[in-house]
Design an enzyme around this catalytic site. Structure first.
Site, PDB file in Angstrom:
ATOM      1  N   CYS A  59       0.849  -1.193   0.000  1.00 33.95           N
ATOM      2  CA  CYS A  59       0.000   0.000   0.000  1.00 33.95           C
ATOM      3  C   CYS A  59       0.882   1.240   0.000  1.00 33.95           C
ATOM      4  CB  CYS A  59      -0.897  -0.015   1.232  1.00 33.95           C
ATOM      5  SG  CYS A  59      -1.844   1.502   1.428  1.00 33.95           S
TER       6      CYS A  59
ATOM      7  N   HIS B 118       7.834  10.237  -2.707  1.00 33.28           N
ATOM      8  CA  HIS B 118       8.406   9.329  -3.700  1.00 33.28           C
ATOM      9  C   HIS B 118       7.328   8.504  -4.402  1.00 33.28           C
ATOM     10  CE1 HIS B 118      11.590  10.279  -0.996  1.00 33.28           C
ATOM     11  NE2 HIS B 118      12.456   9.407  -1.454  1.00 33.28           N
TER      12      HIS B 118
ATOM     13  N   PHE C 281      -0.362  -8.199  -8.906  1.00 30.74           N
ATOM     14  CA  PHE C 281      -0.068  -6.850  -8.422  1.00 30.74           C
ATOM     15  C   PHE C 281      -1.203  -6.434  -7.478  1.00 30.74           C
ATOM     16  CE2 PHE C 281      -0.361  -2.180  -8.981  1.00 30.74           C
ATOM     17  CZ  PHE C 281       0.938  -1.818  -8.695  1.00 30.74           C
TER      18      PHE C 281
HETATM   19  N1  RBF Z   1       6.575   1.781   1.231  1.00 26.62           N
HETATM   20  C1  RBF Z   1       5.269   1.444   1.083  1.00 26.62           C
HETATM   21  O1  RBF Z   1       4.950   0.268   0.918  1.00 26.62           O
HETATM   22  N2  RBF Z   1       4.302   2.417   1.115  1.00 26.62           N
HETATM   23  C2  RBF Z   1       4.580   3.740   1.266  1.00 26.62           C
HETATM   24  O2  RBF Z   1       3.665   4.564   1.305  1.00 26.62           O
HETATM   25  C3  RBF Z   1       5.949   4.111   1.399  1.00 26.62           C
HETATM   26  N3  RBF Z   1       6.298   5.426   1.535  1.00 26.62           N
HETATM   27  C4  RBF Z   1       7.613   5.745   1.571  1.00 26.62           C
HETATM   28  C5  RBF Z   1       8.009   7.107   1.627  1.00 26.62           C
HETATM   29  C6  RBF Z   1       9.333   7.458   1.614  1.00 26.62           C
HETATM   30  C7  RBF Z   1       9.691   8.903   1.652  1.00 26.62           C
HETATM   31  C8  RBF Z   1      10.331   6.432   1.582  1.00 26.62           C
HETATM   32  C9  RBF Z   1      11.807   6.789   1.556  1.00 26.62           C
HETATM   33  C10 RBF Z   1       9.967   5.110   1.557  1.00 26.62           C
HETATM   34  C11 RBF Z   1       8.612   4.747   1.553  1.00 26.62           C
HETATM   35  N4  RBF Z   1       8.240   3.395   1.507  1.00 26.62           N
HETATM   36  C12 RBF Z   1       6.930   3.079   1.386  1.00 26.62           C
HETATM   37  C13 RBF Z   1       9.238   2.327   1.714  1.00 26.62           C
HETATM   38  C14 RBF Z   1       9.780   1.743   0.431  1.00 26.62           C
HETATM   39  O3  RBF Z   1       8.840   0.862  -0.157  1.00 26.62           O
HETATM   40  C15 RBF Z   1      11.071   0.947   0.774  1.00 26.62           C
HETATM   41  O4  RBF Z   1      10.783   0.002   1.770  1.00 26.62           O
HETATM   42  C16 RBF Z   1      12.201   1.844   1.230  1.00 26.62           C
HETATM   43  O5  RBF Z   1      12.397   2.921   0.344  1.00 26.62           O
HETATM   44  C17 RBF Z   1      13.516   1.049   1.376  1.00 26.62           C
HETATM   45  O6  RBF Z   1      13.910   0.491   0.150  1.00 26.62           O
END
Ligand code: RBF
Length: 157
Positions: free
Chosen positions: A88, A96, A121
Site C-alpha cells: 500500500c 516518492h 499486483f
Molecule cells: N513503502 C510502502 O509500501 N508504502 C509507502 O507509502 C511508502 N512510503 C515511503 C516514503 C518514503 C519517503 C520512503 C523513503 C519510503 C517509503 N516506503 C513506502 C518504503 C519503500 O517501499 C522501501 O521500503 C524503502 O524505500 C527502502 O527500500
C-alpha cells in the site's frame, strides 16, 4: 469491486485442482493495517477455494519497493506456482509516490514475465488512507481477494 470482474474466477466454488498448487504471498509492512487486511482477503479466498494451509506461504518485506525482489525469490522456486504481492503506497504521505509505484509495478511485471508464472499486483496506490481502507475490505471490496482470484484464474482454475 470483486463481483464486477467477469474475468476473475468464480470465488464461490471449491477448485479441486488448487489442492496441488502452491502460492506465496509477499506482504509489505508499510501501512501494515491495510496490508494485513489485504493478506486476510487473499488468504481467506485461497482457503475458501480449497487450497491447503500448508500450500500457502507468507513472506514479509519492509516496503512495497522490496516486493519485486522477494517475488523473484519465490517465483524462482520450483514448487511455487504463483506469487501474490500485497502493498500500500499512499500519495499524501509519500513524496516518492510516483517512483515507488512505477518501480514496483514494473518490477512485478518483470518477475512474472521472466519466471513465466502468475505474479499478482495487489498493491494499493491511493491518494489517502480513506481510499486505501475502502479497498482493503471496505466499500470497494478487498484487493487482496481480487489478487488471489487473479492468480487462481491465471493458473487455469
Ligand atoms: N513503502 C510502502 O509500501 N508504502 C509507502 O507509502 C511508502 N512510503 C515511503 C516514503 C518514503 C519517503 C520512503 C523513503 C519510503 C517509503 N516506503 C513506502 C518504503 C519503500 O517501499 C522501501 O521500503 C524503502 O524505500 C527502502 O527500500
Amino acid at each position: 469491486m470483486a463481483g464486477t470482474h467477469t474475468a476473475l474466477s468464480d470465488n464461490r466454488k471449491t477448485k479441486p485442482g488448487l489442492a496441488k498448487r502452491r502460492i506465496s504471498i509477499v506482504v509489505a509492512e508499510w501501512n501494515a493495517d491495510i496490508t494485513e487486511a489485504l493478506f486476510e482477503g487473499a488468504w481467506e479466498t485461497l482457503r475458501k477455494l480449497g487450497m491447503p494451509k500448508d500450500h500457502i506461504k507468507r513472506v514479509t518485506v519492509p516496503g512495497s519497493f522490496e516486493l519485486p525482489l522477494a517475488a523473484q525469490w519465490e517465483a524462482s522456486k520450483k514448487d511455487v506456482d504463483a506469487v501474490i504481492c500485497l502493498g500500500c503506497v499512499i500519495q499524501g504521505e509519500t513524496a516518492h509516490f510516483d517512483y515507488i509505484c512505477q518501480a514496483v509495478a514494473y518490477g512485478i511485471m518483470r518477475v512474472s514475465l521472466k519466471s513465466s508464472k502468475p505474479v499478482a499486483f495487489g498493491v494499493l496506490t491511493t491518494l489517502d488512507k480513506k481510499q486505501a481502507l475502502s479497498r482493503a475490505g471496505g466499500a470497494h471490496g478487498n484487493k487482496g481477494e481480487e489478487a488471489a482470484l487473479t492468480v487462481v484464474s491465471m493458473l487455469g482454475h
